[in-house]
Scaffold this active site. Sequence first.
Site, mmCIF file in Angstrom:
data_model
loop_
_atom_site.group_PDB
_atom_site.id
_atom_site.type_symbol
_atom_site.label_atom_id
_atom_site.label_comp_id
_atom_site.label_asym_id
_atom_site.label_seq_id
_atom_site.Cartn_x
_atom_site.Cartn_y
_atom_site.Cartn_z
ATOM 1 N N CYS A 89 0.839 -1.194 0.000
ATOM 2 C CA CYS A 89 0.000 0.000 0.000
ATOM 3 C C CYS A 89 0.877 1.247 0.000
ATOM 4 O O CYS A 89 2.049 1.202 0.328
ATOM 5 C CB CYS A 89 -0.911 0.006 1.221
ATOM 6 N N ARG A 102 3.468 1.302 -6.960
ATOM 7 C CA ARG A 102 3.491 0.246 -5.951
ATOM 8 C C ARG A 102 2.398 -0.784 -6.194
ATOM 9 O O ARG A 102 2.439 -1.878 -5.643
ATOM 10 C CB ARG A 102 3.318 0.859 -4.549
ATOM 11 N N TRP A 141 -3.820 -2.093 -1.534
ATOM 12 C CA TRP A 141 -3.674 -3.352 -2.270
ATOM 13 C C TRP A 141 -4.300 -4.421 -1.382
ATOM 14 O O TRP A 141 -3.805 -4.721 -0.315
ATOM 15 C CB TRP A 141 -2.197 -3.648 -2.535
ATOM 16 N N ASN A 147 -0.452 0.783 6.354
ATOM 17 C CA ASN A 147 0.235 -0.134 5.452
ATOM 18 C C ASN A 147 0.782 -1.272 6.298
ATOM 19 O O ASN A 147 1.456 -1.037 7.296
ATOM 20 C CB ASN A 147 1.375 0.585 4.733
ATOM 21 N N GLY A 148 0.495 -2.512 5.896
ATOM 22 C CA GLY A 148 0.975 -3.664 6.643
ATOM 23 C C GLY A 148 -0.127 -4.669 6.886
ATOM 24 O O GLY A 148 -1.176 -4.658 6.236
ATOM 25 N N GLU A 176 15.721 -14.937 -14.762
ATOM 26 C CA GLU A 176 15.265 -13.556 -14.687
ATOM 27 C C GLU A 176 14.496 -13.166 -15.956
ATOM 28 O O GLU A 176 13.484 -12.462 -15.884
ATOM 29 C CB GLU A 176 16.457 -12.623 -14.470
ATOM 30 N N LYS A 184 10.663 -11.799 -15.982
ATOM 31 C CA LYS A 184 10.250 -10.525 -16.573
ATOM 32 C C LYS A 184 9.084 -10.731 -17.534
ATOM 33 O O LYS A 184 8.145 -9.944 -17.575
ATOM 34 C CB LYS A 184 11.422 -9.878 -17.328
ATOM 35 N N GLU A 204 5.918 -11.366 -15.604
ATOM 36 C CA GLU A 204 5.462 -10.198 -14.867
ATOM 37 C C GLU A 204 4.674 -9.224 -15.731
ATOM 38 O O GLU A 204 3.623 -8.725 -15.314
ATOM 39 C CB GLU A 204 6.660 -9.455 -14.255
ATOM 40 N N HIS A 238 16.042 -34.279 -19.415
ATOM 41 C CA HIS A 238 15.516 -34.908 -18.208
ATOM 42 C C HIS A 238 14.078 -34.483 -17.927
ATOM 43 O O HIS A 238 13.680 -34.358 -16.769
ATOM 44 C CB HIS A 238 16.425 -34.597 -17.013
ATOM 45 N N LYS A 277 5.298 -2.975 -6.158
ATOM 46 C CA LYS A 277 6.730 -2.707 -6.162
ATOM 47 C C LYS A 277 7.396 -3.191 -4.883
ATOM 48 O O LYS A 277 8.450 -3.797 -4.918
ATOM 49 C CB LYS A 277 6.969 -1.200 -6.321
#
Length: 613
Positions: free
Chosen positions: A2, A27, A74, A100-101, A488, A492, A495, A511, A608
């Site tokens: 948040c 965020r 969020w 926030n939390g 990575e 990406k 995402e 395999h 974020k």
Amino acid sequence: MCGIVGYIGSKKAKPILINGLLRLEYRGYDSAGISVIEGTSISTFKNKGRIKNLMDVPGINDLSGKIGIGHTRWATHGKPSSTNSHPHLDNENKISVVHNGIIENYSEIKDFLIKNGYKFLSETDTEVIPNLISYNLKQDKQNDALKLLRAIKKTCDALKGSFAIEVISSILPNNIIVVRKDSPLVIGKGENENYISSDIPAILSFTKDFYLLNDFEYAVLSENDIKFYNSELSPIEKQVKSITWDATAAEKDGFEDFMLKEIYEQPKSIRETIGSRIQKNSNCVIDDLLITKEYLSSVNKIFLVACGTAMHAGLASKPIFEKLCKIPVEVDVASEFRYRDPLLDDKTLCIFISQSGETADTIAALKLAKTHGSKTIAISNVIGSSITREADYSLYTHAGPEIAVASTKAYTSQIILLDIMAIYFSEILNICSSEEINSIKQEILDLPAKLEAVLKNTDKIKTFAKNVYKEKDIFFLGRGTDYAVALEGSLKLKEISYIHSEAYSAGELKHGPIALIENGVTVISIITNPVTAPKIASNIEEVITRGAKTFVITNQNLENSNFDELISIPNINPLISPILSVIPMQLFAYYISKEKGLDVDKPRNLAKSVTVE
């Protein structure tokens, strides 16, 4: 996840709050709201969806109050809705809170308050906070200026979990009270005004002077003053920190998206992260890291602990630590680290990586390491973030504000800083030849120019993205550090394009994964190590014979191979190649997302800064 903003001063609060919320959009959020003190009462406006939806709420433009708080939510407890949006008020509408939390024991607190006559409108954990403050306020028989602050402290003492909290009240209409525990919160100091935010960039255009709160520290803000208190409400002094970031760094500077801007900023962020730490013919210097040869000689294991992209930075850096320092390195996912009873002691060095410095799982893992006597080092992009205050030592990447949710420049800056640290340790231990070390140093110093060269040749990447953007499945292959980059690259793509992708070590192809290869499937491969290049080239031939479309990123002599597309990158030592070879991957994901018409900077369901576990 948040976002929090706050303002107290001589100007109208509403425009400043909205501006701050817009700067926190990166965020990730599903709703937004503000509360402003209007005369002797609190006016609250909130709405589901984007901030533009909040700005359309009838009456919001009539706000004239000069004290207010704001929030982008969020959803964690309760679906996205206007009712579940912050700010939340107590039953008497005298106390407004943004948070926030996560409040882990909110159910017990809610039951307690219901038994004491309180009613609840939302499904959130946050709504218990203003009502518990109200309850504690009524129990306090003293009537002085600290009464509300005491009620907030008593409330926070009862909360289990993480929180950054802003409180305004008609009871104390000329102040904002804030407190934090395990969630980010900064206070910006202005001229006859003060600002609050969960992130520095959100208010950087208003001030460059900031106060950073530690856990269970309280601040009471007025127009001209800020008073700070410790966990027992004893007055304390805080030092202001000046931030040198340019506010325009949080703007797009002519780029279509923040992510593209940040991809192209990587030569600069690498230069600034290298800074004066490396010079070819003198020892590496890391001023903030006081590590002795005696200590390093006693270390029997290094842990690199992080989440997501930062964890991939750890994987990319593991080989250089083991090669140059001759110390075993284990890369661990922070969310698993503290639940698997890791073997830690005073001979274990733990390095924790977090772009925001607020990643909840990584902070929890760091705290665990400290309880076992391990020395801890934090790598972050945010000065004064929670992880940097918990660790024994803190190093900064100097990437500048990273606005896009999908990390690019922070990732490559993390790798280069880890690589520099490996060189620094190696020189302390004196176990590698100066020729080998100096050669790697020179390659690091040459990196920004090589990055610029890659960024000048993007047409092939863009064309290949246009050809495959409708794919449902894409596979990535690599070996060694190239496998770390494949992971990575796959992340990406997931995402920001929502295409299913998987990364495999190329040697594992037979395999199991080769069963997934069929006609028309896209396979992307990275080849930067001359030792394993012939072997991975052979692996790629195996997928070609099964009808796969192949996209290869390499600095090896593979021009005669039967690939659909080959991207050449400059030659570089395989130990530091991930910084270079990931650039085409970032661009590939970006161009595919653009072809699909998606929101590159704010992908769905992601945020974020992951400040809850």
